[in-house]
Motif scaffolding. Sequence first.
Motif, PDB file in Angstrom:
ATOM      1  N   SER A  93       0.844  -1.194   0.000  1.00  0.00           N
ATOM      2  CA  SER A  93       0.000   0.000   0.000  1.00  0.00           C
ATOM      3  C   SER A  93       0.878   1.242   0.000  1.00  0.00           C
ATOM      4  N   LEU A  94       0.517   2.212  -0.851  1.00  0.00           N
ATOM      5  CA  LEU A  94       1.249   3.473  -0.868  1.00  0.00           C
ATOM      6  C   LEU A  94       0.727   4.461   0.160  1.00  0.00           C
ATOM      7  N   ALA A  95      -0.499   4.237   0.633  1.00  0.00           N
ATOM      8  CA  ALA A  95      -1.071   5.168   1.599  1.00  0.00           C
ATOM      9  C   ALA A  95      -0.335   5.063   2.930  1.00  0.00           C
ATOM     10  N   TYR A  96      -0.030   6.200   3.518  1.00  0.00           N
ATOM     11  CA  TYR A  96       0.546   6.318   4.861  1.00  0.00           C
ATOM     12  C   TYR A  96       2.006   5.892   4.955  1.00  0.00           C
ATOM     13  N   ASN A  97       2.414   4.837   4.280  1.00  0.00           N
ATOM     14  CA  ASN A  97       3.831   4.480   4.293  1.00  0.00           C
ATOM     15  C   ASN A  97       4.693   5.544   3.629  1.00  0.00           C
ATOM     16  N   GLY A 115      12.912   4.833   5.227  1.00  0.00           N
ATOM     17  CA  GLY A 115      13.187   4.441   3.857  1.00  0.00           C
ATOM     18  C   GLY A 115      11.891   4.018   3.170  1.00  0.00           C
ATOM     19  N   ILE A 116      11.936   3.972   1.847  1.00  0.00           N
ATOM     20  CA  ILE A 116      10.766   3.622   1.046  1.00  0.00           C
ATOM     21  C   ILE A 116      10.980   2.253   0.411  1.00  0.00           C
ATOM     22  N   PHE A 117       9.906   1.575   0.097  1.00  0.00           N
ATOM     23  CA  PHE A 117       9.830   0.174  -0.316  1.00  0.00           C
ATOM     24  C   PHE A 117       9.924  -0.706   0.938  1.00  0.00           C
ATOM     25  N   LEU A 118       9.526  -1.963   0.789  1.00  0.00           N
ATOM     26  CA  LEU A 118       9.517  -2.883   1.920  1.00  0.00           C
ATOM     27  C   LEU A 118      10.921  -3.155   2.455  1.00  0.00           C
ATOM     28  N   ASP A 119      11.932  -2.958   1.604  1.00  0.00           N
ATOM     29  CA  ASP A 119      13.310  -3.179   2.054  1.00  0.00           C
ATOM     30  C   ASP A 119      14.065  -1.872   2.277  1.00  0.00           C
ATOM     31  N   ARG A 121      15.070   0.397   0.280  1.00  0.00           N
ATOM     32  CA  ARG A 121      16.183   0.682  -0.640  1.00  0.00           C
ATOM     33  C   ARG A 121      16.143   2.097  -1.206  1.00  0.00           C
ATOM     34  N   ALA A 122      14.994   2.747  -1.211  1.00  0.00           N
ATOM     35  CA  ALA A 122      14.907   4.137  -1.660  1.00  0.00           C
ATOM     36  C   ALA A 122      14.869   5.050  -0.451  1.00  0.00           C
ATOM     37  N   GLN A 123      15.614   6.115  -0.499  1.00  0.00           N
ATOM     38  CA  GLN A 123      15.685   7.029   0.629  1.00  0.00           C
ATOM     39  C   GLN A 123      14.536   8.033   0.636  1.00  0.00           C
ATOM     40  N   ASP A 124      13.902   8.256  -0.497  1.00  0.00           N
ATOM     41  CA  ASP A 124      12.808   9.217  -0.525  1.00  0.00           C
ATOM     42  C   ASP A 124      11.797   8.804  -1.580  1.00  0.00           C
ATOM     43  N   LEU A 125      10.664   9.516  -1.597  1.00  0.00           N
ATOM     44  CA  LEU A 125       9.583   9.154  -2.494  1.00  0.00           C
ATOM     45  C   LEU A 125       9.946   9.346  -3.958  1.00  0.00           C
ATOM     46  N   GLN A 126      10.765  10.348  -4.271  1.00  0.00           N
ATOM     47  CA  GLN A 126      11.140  10.556  -5.661  1.00  0.00           C
ATOM     48  C   GLN A 126      11.899   9.344  -6.204  1.00  0.00           C
TER      49      GLN A 126
END
Length: 369
Positions: A93-97, A115-119, A121-126
């Motif tokens: 889900s993209l909501a709230y996370n 961090g973003i993604f379940l692991d 690996r991305a530091q920000d939403l962009q």
Amino acid sequence: MKIYILRSLLLLSSVVVVGCADEYKDLSDHSDQTLTAKRALGKKLFSETSLSNPGGQACISCHAPETGFSDPLHRIVSPGVDASLFGSRNAPSLAYNVFAPARYYNNADETFVGGIFLDGRAQDLQAQVLGPLLNPVEMNNTSLEAVAAKIRNLSYFEDFAQIYGAANTDTELVHQLADAITAFEKSPEVSSFTSKFDYVSRGMMAFTSDELKGFNLYNGKANCAACHVLDEDPVTGKVLFTDFTYDNIGVPKNPHNPFYHMPTVHNPQGTAYVDLGIGQVVNAPQHNGKFKVPSLRNIAVSAPYFHNGVFNTLDEVIRFYNRRKVENLGQPETPTNVNVDELGDLKLTEAEEQQLKKFLETLTDHYRP
């Protein structure tokens, strides 16, 4: 414990509706015109099917509003624009996370946070937005230049210049796209805080008897609040139902995961593949098998569950947390680093499992009495 959580515990155990329907509208502010314009552009881009290669897939294809911005068809793994290709994970889900902080390490608790993604690996939403655009098993673009060319062909391309000014490079233009989608993903349309829980917390209505019992279990015997915390987030001022930490709770492999049967160019390990979560991202074996604690908002409508979609129902998830250590519910995909202290033998009765489920169902957005 926050004041309004205490207030929730004291409310009557029957549903009480106060005021008129207008009180159930979005509770957030829309005053900034530039931000509103970015959100409007981001919403168009979120549903834009011409940005994949070939065209046909958009963000909304795997993250739909009706399922809390998770897979609209409740698939184990969402297919890419090439319907024969799959990644390894269930679409979260993209909501709230999206409110997760940049990833950092908490030395006191010995865990990564954010961090973003379940692991993580991305530091920000962009960075999160750009990932699927360039992933060969998702939207399959070969370069930022290819994405920029698609942007210039959009019928609403002029919106970019009106909001951001003319882009000097292809990279700058693609980052404008990422910024607009980020603004939409953080908007009240995606994270609306309009669940029954939100109205109860504002004193506008009350839980039923079973929902209230479920809330007490959540905050007590079931131990959910240890990770899916009830503290108000300092940025939003709302409860996000996650502390954005990482944990290996012993989730078993999903034998039906289509990633196991992908061509070797995408999965050279075949059925022997093991998803190591953040441990692989940070190259730290002591964190293998750990995934980010997701928000529980919209949990009742966002099946299947966990990183590999191994459980199809909320009943199965609750039973797993309650009985993992005392029933054969599958061997952990990553047997090291499993949390053996906070779950697995909660000693909830079947009636208590159902009461907990009733509370979790109050976290679904767009509640109407």
